[in-house]
Design an enzyme around this catalytic site. Structure first.
Site, mmCIF file in Angstrom:
data_model
loop_
_atom_site.group_PDB
_atom_site.id
_atom_site.type_symbol
_atom_site.label_atom_id
_atom_site.label_comp_id
_atom_site.label_asym_id
_atom_site.label_seq_id
_atom_site.Cartn_x
_atom_site.Cartn_y
_atom_site.Cartn_z
ATOM 1 N N ASP A 51 -46.972 1.753 17.725
ATOM 2 C CA ASP A 51 -46.531 0.949 16.459
ATOM 3 C C ASP A 51 -46.080 2.464 16.344
ATOM 4 O OD1 ASP A 51 -46.743 -0.496 14.151
ATOM 5 O OD2 ASP A 51 -48.694 -0.453 14.682
ATOM 6 N N HIS A 68 -16.264 6.227 15.462
ATOM 7 C CA HIS A 68 -15.902 6.558 16.635
ATOM 8 C C HIS A 68 -14.615 6.079 16.290
ATOM 9 C CE1 HIS A 68 -19.221 4.886 18.642
ATOM 10 N NE2 HIS A 68 -18.687 3.889 17.972
ATOM 11 N N LYS A 111 -17.383 11.253 25.006
ATOM 12 C CA LYS A 111 -16.674 11.936 26.073
ATOM 13 C C LYS A 111 -16.179 12.776 27.430
ATOM 14 C CE LYS A 111 -16.641 6.852 24.952
ATOM 15 N NZ LYS A 111 -17.128 5.630 26.164
ATOM 16 N N ASP A 155 -22.633 9.789 18.636
ATOM 17 C CA ASP A 155 -21.810 9.307 18.117
ATOM 18 C C ASP A 155 -21.110 9.493 19.784
ATOM 19 O OD1 ASP A 155 -18.543 8.036 18.364
ATOM 20 O OD2 ASP A 155 -18.630 8.222 16.133
ATOM 21 N N HIS A 156 -21.423 8.438 20.272
ATOM 22 C CA HIS A 156 -21.025 8.033 21.895
ATOM 23 C C HIS A 156 -19.950 8.565 22.343
ATOM 24 C CE1 HIS A 156 -20.159 4.360 22.181
ATOM 25 N NE2 HIS A 156 -19.903 4.151 23.671
ATOM 26 N N THR A 166 -38.402 1.439 26.614
ATOM 27 C CA THR A 166 -38.287 0.403 27.122
ATOM 28 C C THR A 166 -36.943 0.095 26.939
ATOM 29 O OG1 THR A 166 -39.575 -1.006 25.261
ATOM 30 C CG2 THR A 166 -40.593 -0.369 27.333
ATOM 31 N N GLY A 167 -36.104 0.227 25.914
ATOM 32 C CA GLY A 167 -35.149 -0.481 25.604
ATOM 33 C C GLY A 167 -34.178 -0.459 26.501
ATOM 34 N N ASP A 168 -32.434 -1.279 26.004
ATOM 35 C CA ASP A 168 -32.163 -1.176 27.181
ATOM 36 C C ASP A 168 -30.944 0.021 26.919
ATOM 37 O OD1 ASP A 168 -29.891 -3.273 28.201
ATOM 38 O OD2 ASP A 168 -28.348 -2.800 26.626
ATOM 39 N N ARG A 206 -43.757 -0.647 21.570
ATOM 40 C CA ARG A 206 -45.102 -1.633 21.447
ATOM 41 C C ARG A 206 -46.055 -2.195 22.367
ATOM 42 N NH1 ARG A 206 -45.236 -3.676 16.072
ATOM 43 N NH2 ARG A 206 -46.600 -4.595 16.667
ATOM 44 N N LYS A 227 -26.799 5.653 16.507
ATOM 45 C CA LYS A 227 -26.287 4.472 15.262
ATOM 46 C C LYS A 227 -26.953 3.278 14.917
ATOM 47 C CE LYS A 227 -22.667 1.927 16.496
ATOM 48 N NZ LYS A 227 -21.492 1.168 16.648
HETATM 49 C C1 BG6 Z 1 -20.612 0.758 20.138
HETATM 50 C C2 BG6 Z 1 -20.905 -0.536 19.657
HETATM 51 O O1 BG6 Z 1 -20.697 1.799 19.750
HETATM 52 O O2 BG6 Z 1 -19.267 1.219 21.096
HETATM 53 C C3 BG6 Z 1 -19.974 -1.317 20.753
HETATM 54 O O3 BG6 Z 1 -21.990 -0.668 19.136
HETATM 55 C C4 BG6 Z 1 -18.969 -0.917 21.450
HETATM 56 O O4 BG6 Z 1 -19.658 -2.617 20.113
HETATM 57 C C5 BG6 Z 1 -19.123 0.288 22.171
HETATM 58 O O5 BG6 Z 1 -18.962 -1.802 22.453
HETATM 59 C C6 BG6 Z 1 -17.517 0.477 23.038
HETATM 60 O O6 BG6 Z 1 -17.997 1.844 23.932
HETATM 61 P P1 BG6 Z 1 -17.718 2.065 24.813
HETATM 62 O O7 BG6 Z 1 -18.186 3.374 25.338
HETATM 63 O O8 BG6 Z 1 -17.983 1.043 26.317
HETATM 64 O O9 BG6 Z 1 -16.321 2.387 24.534
#
Ligand code: BG6
Length: 489
Positions: free
Chosen positions: A88, A243, A185, A180-181, A17-19, A49, A151
């Site tokens: 839970d 990052h 990229k 690590d998003h 349900t999160g962001d 929950r 993370k």
């Molecule tokens: C996240 C951090 O890993 O990366 C955030 O927790 C940050 O604080 C975000 O704003 C930045 O990601 P991006 O893809 O918008 O550069």
């Protein structure tokens, strides 16, 4: 073109349900659906929950797709693969119900026992969930079991180690996908191609030709509503440990002998091992920290970090870090890698600038200074590369002028960049861990960052020391100026 290989799996999202799930995961899964990577044989369980029904959950999923609906792909049809289970994480009975639902969906959608668990929630429960998944038999199935973990992966080496050990009791290292998003990229993935597919670049990629490297991750937003998390983290742990050090390792690594996950990781680890450890008094020479104060940006009066919700009014947490990193190996000896990241800076931009050494002498006129060659890799919001060069100014005489050679994805015939999460989820479904962080990388990064954090936590800085809407404290400029450089803007 990537081959469209249909993925068959049950995807269970803890924190459904999160962001993150709403903003990134559901839209990414929808894209994989419209592109044919997910078809009939997939199901998603969202857990949290709250006592939601399947119908309500599906409505939320459909809502999260507003504005990205593709013709011919009914969001309702996509959402019909979604199921909700109130859960839970500390209660055994919850896992029994979740297991029943998982087994049922496995049969219904013919999922071959393939399971992907996505932990998109508060990290303090990561270990508990993993051990329950093991003890309740979720991972003893015929297909694959993979764990994607968001993370922060710990808050220092000790806590990361503890977390890793608890995950390893249930999942093998090659089943753990640490997100690590930034690694998803487009232009971060492009670093290897720019380097290893171009002899003119790779042959100059060393301390004979490069003066310095600059990695900037600047953000305009403040800490917003994440004060509670950020107070514990700060920019060093939030951005540098993961990052930035990942980017540095991709820039600094040796060419892998093959483009396999294992070989690439091996080289990244070697690069991180060459990173000079900065500790004690040296932290003040190599690192600068900052915290934003109030400021006016675009006519709007913005509050300082200390005024944000859930932030200590006397907080010592840094919202800005600049540093000079040194990589002590043959290739990079003597070349500073300057890094910089911060919140509430003047612009949102992520870029890497490779500054090449000047030509040995300027043949083109006494007064006229020659601009240096710089290769800029634009990661966001623009995606592309720019090479700064000098050419002859047209006309009489031999005056020079700087020009830029540009390649931009955002050009009219450019390609559509898939969202980082979409690529990473697809990679995980494919069993490709190349763009996820290996434990060795995570532990080396924490080891490096801990030494700095320890020094900082023992001394109070004169915060705030930069105004919102600027490029950080002036000490960051001095850091590069003392070596005769300036930040590439
Ligand atoms: C996240 C951090 O890993 O990366 C955030 O927790 C940050 O604080 C975000 O704003 C930045 O990601 P991006 O893809 O918008 O550069």
């Amino acid at each position: 073109m990537t081959e469209v290989k249909e993925q068959v799996a049950l995807i269970t999202i803890f924190g459904g349900t999160g962001d993150l799930a709403n903003r990134k995961l559901y839209p990414s899964l929808y894209h994989l659906f419209t592109k044919g990577f997910l078809k009939e044989n997939f199901a998603v369980i969202g857990t949290a929950r709250r006592p939601w029904t399947n119908d309500f959950f599906r409505e939320k999923v459909v809502e999260s797709l507003k504005g990205i609906e593709e013709e011919g792909f009914d969001p309702q049809d996509f959402a019909s693969h979604f199921y909700y289970q109130s859960h839970d994480v500390t209660n055994r009975e919850s896992y029994v119900q979740l297991k029943d639902l998982s087994d049922e969906l496995d049969k219904k959608y013919e999922l071959q026992g393939n399971r992907l668990f996505y932990l998109a929630m508060a990290p303090n429960f990561f270990g508990t969930i993993a051990s329950r998944l093991k003890s309740e038999g979720f991972v003893d199935n015929d297909g694959f079991s993979r764990l994607i973990i968001e993370k922060p992966f710990g808050r220092d080496l000790a806590s990361a180690q503890e977390l890793n050990e608890s995950l390893r009791q249930a999942f093998a290292e090659n089943e753990i996908y640490r997100i690590d998003h930034y690694l998803g990229k487009e232009m971060i993935q492009n670093i290897s191609v720019i380097r290893f597919a171009n002899s003119i670049i790779e042959s100059l990629w060393n301390n004979r030709y490069i003066d310095n490297v600059q990695v900037t991750l600047s953000e305009t937003l403040g800490v917003e509503d994440r004060g509670r998390y950020y107070e514990e983290s700060g920019a060093l742990r939030d951005m540098v440990q993961n990052h930035i050090l990942q980017i540095v390792s991709l820039l600094a690594m040796e060419p892998p002998i093959k483009l396999t996950t294992q070989e690439i990781r091996h080289e990244k680890v070697r690069a991180l091992r060459s990173l000079r450890v900065i500790e004690g008094e040296d932290v003040y020479k190599y690192f600068v920290r900052g915290q934003y104060g109030p400021g006016t940006v675009d006519g709007e009066q913005l509050e300082g970090y200390r005024q944000a919700e859930n932030v200590d009014p006397d907080s010592n947490t840094e919202t800005f870090v600049a540093a000079k990193l040194m990589i002590d190996n043959f290739r990079w000896s003597g070349v500073p890698f300057y890094i910089r990241t911060g919140k509430r800076l003047a612009k949102k931009a992520t870029q890497i600038a490779i500054q090449f050494k000047s030509v040995p002498m300027n043949l083109f006129g006494g007064q006229q200074s020659l601009a240096g060659n710089v290769l800029v890799i634009h990661i966001q919001p623009d995606e592309g590369i720019t090479l700064h060069m000098n050419v002859k100014e047209p006309g009489q005489g031999m005056l020079t002028m700087p020009i830029n050679l540009n390649y931009a994805h955002s050009s009219p015939d450019g390609m559509n960049t898939p969202e980082a999460y979409e690529k990473l989820i697809q990679d995980c479904l494919n069993g490709d861990a190349t763009y996820f962080s290996h434990w060795d990388e995570v532990s080396l990064s924490w080891n490096f960052v801990d030494k700095v954090a320890n020094v900082w936590s023992n001394t109070k800085e004169h915060f705030p020391n930069y105004t919102s809407g600027t490029m950080g404290p002036k000490e960051a400029d001095k850091l590069v100026a003392q070596d005769g450089f300036e930040w590439f803007e």
